[in-house]
Scaffold this active site. Sequence first.
Site, PDB file in Angstrom:
ATOM      1  N   GLU A 103       0.845  -1.204   0.000  1.00 39.61           N
ATOM      2  CA  GLU A 103       0.000   0.000   0.000  1.00 39.61           C
ATOM      3  C   GLU A 103       0.877   1.249   0.000  1.00 39.61           C
ATOM      4  OE1 GLU A 103      -3.298  -0.225   2.826  1.00 39.61           O
ATOM      5  OE2 GLU A 103      -3.161   1.924   3.167  1.00 39.61           O
ATOM      6  N   ASP A 105       0.211   5.335   0.554  1.00 39.95           N
ATOM      7  CA  ASP A 105      -0.874   6.182   1.052  1.00 39.95           C
ATOM      8  C   ASP A 105      -0.621   7.671   1.080  1.00 39.95           C
ATOM      9  OD1 ASP A 105      -2.525   4.148   2.013  1.00 39.95           O
ATOM     10  OD2 ASP A 105      -1.506   4.080   3.943  1.00 39.95           O
ATOM     11  N   GLU A 107      -3.082  10.451   2.982  1.00 39.79           N
ATOM     12  CA  GLU A 107      -4.332  10.681   3.718  1.00 39.79           C
ATOM     13  C   GLU A 107      -4.355  12.133   4.154  1.00 39.79           C
ATOM     14  OE1 GLU A 107      -6.098   6.875   5.933  1.00 39.79           O
ATOM     15  OE2 GLU A 107      -4.231   7.562   6.807  1.00 39.79           O
ATOM     16  N   HIS A 120      -0.890  12.891   5.711  1.00 41.32           N
ATOM     17  CA  HIS A 120      -0.330  11.717   6.378  1.00 41.32           C
ATOM     18  C   HIS A 120       0.072  10.732   5.274  1.00 41.32           C
ATOM     19  CE1 HIS A 120      -0.539   8.494   9.557  1.00 41.32           C
ATOM     20  NE2 HIS A 120      -0.854   7.750   8.510  1.00 41.32           N
ATOM     21  N   GLU A 132       5.060   5.941   8.924  1.00 38.28           N
ATOM     22  CA  GLU A 132       4.328   7.184   8.747  1.00 38.28           C
ATOM     23  C   GLU A 132       5.255   8.392   8.663  1.00 38.28           C
ATOM     24  OE1 GLU A 132       3.921   5.079  11.287  1.00 38.28           O
ATOM     25  OE2 GLU A 132       1.889   4.273  11.140  1.00 38.28           O
ATOM     26  N   TRP A 197      -9.893  10.160  15.774  1.00 37.59           N
ATOM     27  CA  TRP A 197      -8.425  10.303  15.816  1.00 37.59           C
ATOM     28  C   TRP A 197      -7.850  11.403  14.931  1.00 37.59           C
ATOM     29  CZ3 TRP A 197      -5.697   9.585  11.229  1.00 37.59           C
ATOM     30  CH2 TRP A 197      -6.394   8.925  10.198  1.00 37.59           C
ATOM     31  N   GLY A 201      -5.602  14.692  17.098  1.00 40.32           N
ATOM     32  CA  GLY A 201      -5.649  13.403  17.772  1.00 40.32           C
ATOM     33  C   GLY A 201      -7.041  12.998  18.245  1.00 40.32           C
ATOM     34  N   ARG A 278       9.518   5.219  19.816  1.00 40.38           N
ATOM     35  CA  ARG A 278       8.626   4.212  19.272  1.00 40.38           C
ATOM     36  C   ARG A 278       9.369   2.926  18.910  1.00 40.38           C
ATOM     37  NH1 ARG A 278       5.387   5.395  13.712  1.00 40.38           N
ATOM     38  NH2 ARG A 278       4.381   3.369  13.480  1.00 40.38           N
TER      39      ARG A 278
HETATM   40  C1  LIG Z   1      -5.104  21.348  13.059  1.00 40.01           C
HETATM   41  O1  LIG Z   1      -4.688  22.579  13.607  1.00 40.01           O
HETATM   42  C2  LIG Z   1      -3.958  22.455  14.802  1.00 40.01           C
HETATM   43  C3  LIG Z   1      -3.701  23.864  15.319  1.00 40.01           C
HETATM   44  O2  LIG Z   1      -2.967  24.603  14.387  1.00 40.01           O
HETATM   45  C4  LIG Z   1      -2.674  21.692  14.548  1.00 40.01           C
HETATM   46  O3  LIG Z   1      -2.012  21.470  15.759  1.00 40.01           O
HETATM   47  C5  LIG Z   1      -2.981  20.346  13.890  1.00 40.01           C
HETATM   48  O4  LIG Z   1      -1.779  19.729  13.503  1.00 40.01           O
HETATM   49  C6  LIG Z   1      -3.833  20.573  12.654  1.00 40.01           C
HETATM   50  N1  LIG Z   1      -4.155  19.376  11.901  1.00 40.01           N
HETATM   51  C7  LIG Z   1      -4.818  18.322  12.372  1.00 40.01           C
HETATM   52  C8  LIG Z   1      -5.202  17.299  11.396  1.00 40.01           C
HETATM   53  O5  LIG Z   1      -5.095  18.169  13.551  1.00 40.01           O
END
Ligand SMILES: *[C@@H]1O[C@H](CO)[C@@H](O)[C@H](O)[C@H]1NC(C)=O
Length: 293
Positions: A103, A105, A107, A120, A132, A197, A201, A278
Amino acid sequence: MASFSLIRSSCLLVVIMASSLMLAFAGNFYQDFDLTWGDGRAQILNNGELLTLSLDKASGSGFNSKNEYLFGKIDMQLKLVSGNSAGTVTAYYLRSEESLWDEIDFEFLGNLSGDPYIVHTNIFSQGKGNREQQFYLWFDPTADFHTYSILWNPQRIILSVDGTPIREFKNLESIGVPFPKNQSMKIHSSLWNADDWATRGGLVKTDWTKAPFTASYRNFNASACVWSSGASSCSSTSPSTSGSNAWLSEQMDSTGQERLQWVQKNYMIYNYCTDTKRFPQGLPPECTATNTS
Ligand SMILES: *[C@@H]1O[C@H](CO)[C@@H](O)[C@H](O)[C@H]1NC(C)=O
Ligand SMILES: *[C@@H]1O[C@H](CO)[C@@H](O)[C@H](O)[C@H]1NC(C)=O
Ligand SMILES: *[C@@H]1O[C@H](CO)[C@@H](O)[C@H](O)[C@H]1NC(C)=O
């Protein structure tokens, strides 16, 4: 008829043979793709020139290529979900069908309006990923279409954005790192809800009052070896002469190297190759070998 194993045993021979039989096509979505899920949320428009995926609370949607490919240089233009896209993920990837799958990727993890998407990336070979790398982009990927490319040849995989390489994964089978090269893959894409997620996160949830969310695709263009009934279009002797086969042995030139370094220095936000916590037993072998080309 040459057998496909030539690709593995002799790249040179393949390059010579492939010169006359590369399939190059600038796409029509009706011709090249199947809408695979989403019950009408995936649509092909403008006589096959545009494809859109949408996501609402009930379902996301997706498509995949009709063809399977074994090596190729594949470009697609994407315009990602705009506005508050937090919680949404648009995946665009190549994947084989076997249980020990390969694969490649891209994302795209959405975000609140004005906050950056995360690109990603990951590479699986024979079922094993854990490779990753994540990036921010140097432009707003929702304002317009941008080209996301996968170069996959027997020596390397290069992921590029608007022609700027962001990642290279070299064939390091010589030091025991499996490389995706003996399974054909289809192109897949999907838009779905991953608010457990994806954004910060999982802290920022999808705002369903903004649904439906939409991502758009156009200008699919592939120079590729199509795999069908156990044979590659690149190992048959066809009289037609079309296209260039340079991609089958393409490598990064010095400009590409410089741009890759620029991206890695300024826009890379995660790299498994530097995540020593990790991998307490030691970083994966490709991480310590990547500078020896
Ligand atoms: C979303 O924005 C925050 C604040 O700038 C950042 O920390 C984060 O990496 C960005 N992207 C995602 C997918 O969370
Ligand atoms: C081809 O891929 C399969 C996994 O799908 C793997 O088991 C096998 O070892 C691979 N063969 C070669 C020659 O790389
Ligand atoms: C398709 O990609 C090839 C290289 O992979 C390039 O030479 C060609 O100009 C592209 N065609 C279109 C229509 O973008």
